[in-house]
Design an enzyme around this catalytic site. Sequence first.
Site, short mmCIF file in Angstrom:
data_model
loop_
_atom_site.label_atom_id
_atom_site.label_comp_id
_atom_site.label_asym_id
_atom_site.label_seq_id
_atom_site.Cartn_x
_atom_site.Cartn_y
_atom_site.Cartn_z
N HIS A 1 -14.19 -38.43 -76.73
CA HIS A 1 -14.63 -39.60 -75.96
C HIS A 1 -15.98 -40.10 -76.45
O HIS A 1 -16.89 -39.30 -76.67
CB HIS A 1 -14.72 -39.24 -74.47
CG HIS A 1 -13.38 -38.98 -73.86
ND1 HIS A 1 -12.73 -37.79 -74.01
CD2 HIS A 1 -12.55 -39.79 -73.15
CE1 HIS A 1 -11.56 -37.85 -73.39
NE2 HIS A 1 -11.42 -39.05 -72.86
N ASP B 1 -12.00 -42.22 -77.05
CA ASP B 1 -11.52 -43.04 -75.95
C ASP B 1 -12.65 -43.49 -75.02
O ASP B 1 -13.72 -42.89 -74.99
CB ASP B 1 -10.49 -42.25 -75.12
CG ASP B 1 -9.18 -42.06 -75.86
OD1 ASP B 1 -9.12 -42.34 -77.07
OD2 ASP B 1 -8.20 -41.62 -75.22
ZN ZN Z 1 -9.45 -42.51 -71.20
#
Ligand code: ZN
Length: 479
Positions: free
Chosen positions: A431, A285
């Site tokens: 991430h 993400d």
């Molecule tokens: Zn996020």
Amino acid sequence: MDDTHRLDDIEVEEYVRIRREHREALRGGRRRRRRVLLLFMIGAIPIYALVLRGALGLTMGARSSAARTPALTWSAVRNGVGDAFAALAFWKNGPVKIRMKVLQPVVFYGRKVAVMGLVTPANLGESSVRIEARSHAGRWHALGAVRPSARGAFETMVAPRENGFLRARVADRGVSKDIPIIVRPVATMNASGTAFWHRPFAVKGSVLPTSAGTRVVIQIKRGSAWRAFRTARTDQAGSYVVAWRPSSVGERTYRALVPQTAARAAAVSPGKKIAAWYMVALTFDDGPWPPYTDEILDTLRLRRVHATFFVLGQMVQQNPSLVKRAVREGNVVGNHSYSHPALTRLSDDRLREELRSTSNLVAKASGRRPRWMRPPGGATNERVNSMAKELGMKVDIWDITAVDWEGGPSYRTITRRVMEQVRPSDTVLMHDGGGDRSQTAKAINFMIEQLKARDYLPVTIDQIYPGSSAPKPLLPGAR
Ligand code: ZN
């Protein structure tokens, strides 16, 4: 597919087997507890108590979870060790009070769980079994009903709206009785290959010599006969991957055949052994974010697997070429909003703009419009979900996370956290953007290796969920 199934005889046996295993686990627990007691009586040295408490923490936690204070965390259950103990908790106490406390509170949002049980005596099963959940307000409400088989077995799926307790009840001459049940997240697969339905699992193999387009027939064994089940074609590397969703609980035996043709008769061997993989979707993400997105893409390409990137519109604007590369190399790019707000708090107009602008930017950069949306922070509701749907996207909330943003964990810690939690068909949150993600980028190399060693095949999110028109899951030489 209908959500309600009856168990056939094989599955009743499977159920009885599971129940026996749980009873054995329970007996083992009793023996251990007796040993603890003995040690306490003989020694009563505090240091013993400390050591034993540490070693037996799970057992104790599970017991008290059903009896008094809920101490067994769902993460322990998800880690596998807990399965037996969770079962112990409700077999010991009869009624169905499974605490679904989760460390990541969104795990069950909109997710289904499998509920199975056995009504005894079986004739109680003439009426249907109600599956109920307890709301935060303490009220029980029906999640669904299921009609047991003639032998009293039942099996169904329910989607709890919040974390809490589940129970199953059947009415007998006007009196409600609780039925013991087993609750499992759907699509888990145990060590003996028993699959729970709802999400697919993958079968992968290769045909030698390497040639593209060879037709492979997957057969399923019914009694003593084999029947065609699915077909697949090999890719350039001679590999094929077939994914499907098991339609019920139980063990199945499959094999792959390459139909003999005159041209290929000498070249291929029939009845090749096939390897079954558990699928897992690695997701990243907050990117695209150089240099971490590049590093992750390099590793994915090197290891010949694919992943899913939930990108921010504002980052796509700055790094369109990374999005283009991700898609070109077979990865999936999803929408993570334009500026990472809590979507549930936005007005309809702003919500639509956050999602639509990001989809437009991804489409412009890569030529492909996102089909998946992950709300920032996992914050979603019916309104956000239907807006995503309106824009042609499904919503994914992760199953597990390495918590790779908090406290800057090392690549070792990130890898360990994923390996400790992972279950079949999980989506894993990590991430590639939002800060220094060098440790995440480094971790996935080790993670992919360890996942493969445990028969997990990293795939895209399209391939994890059934019914999505996924790109053909071909992963040349994935092992
Ligand atoms: Zn996020």
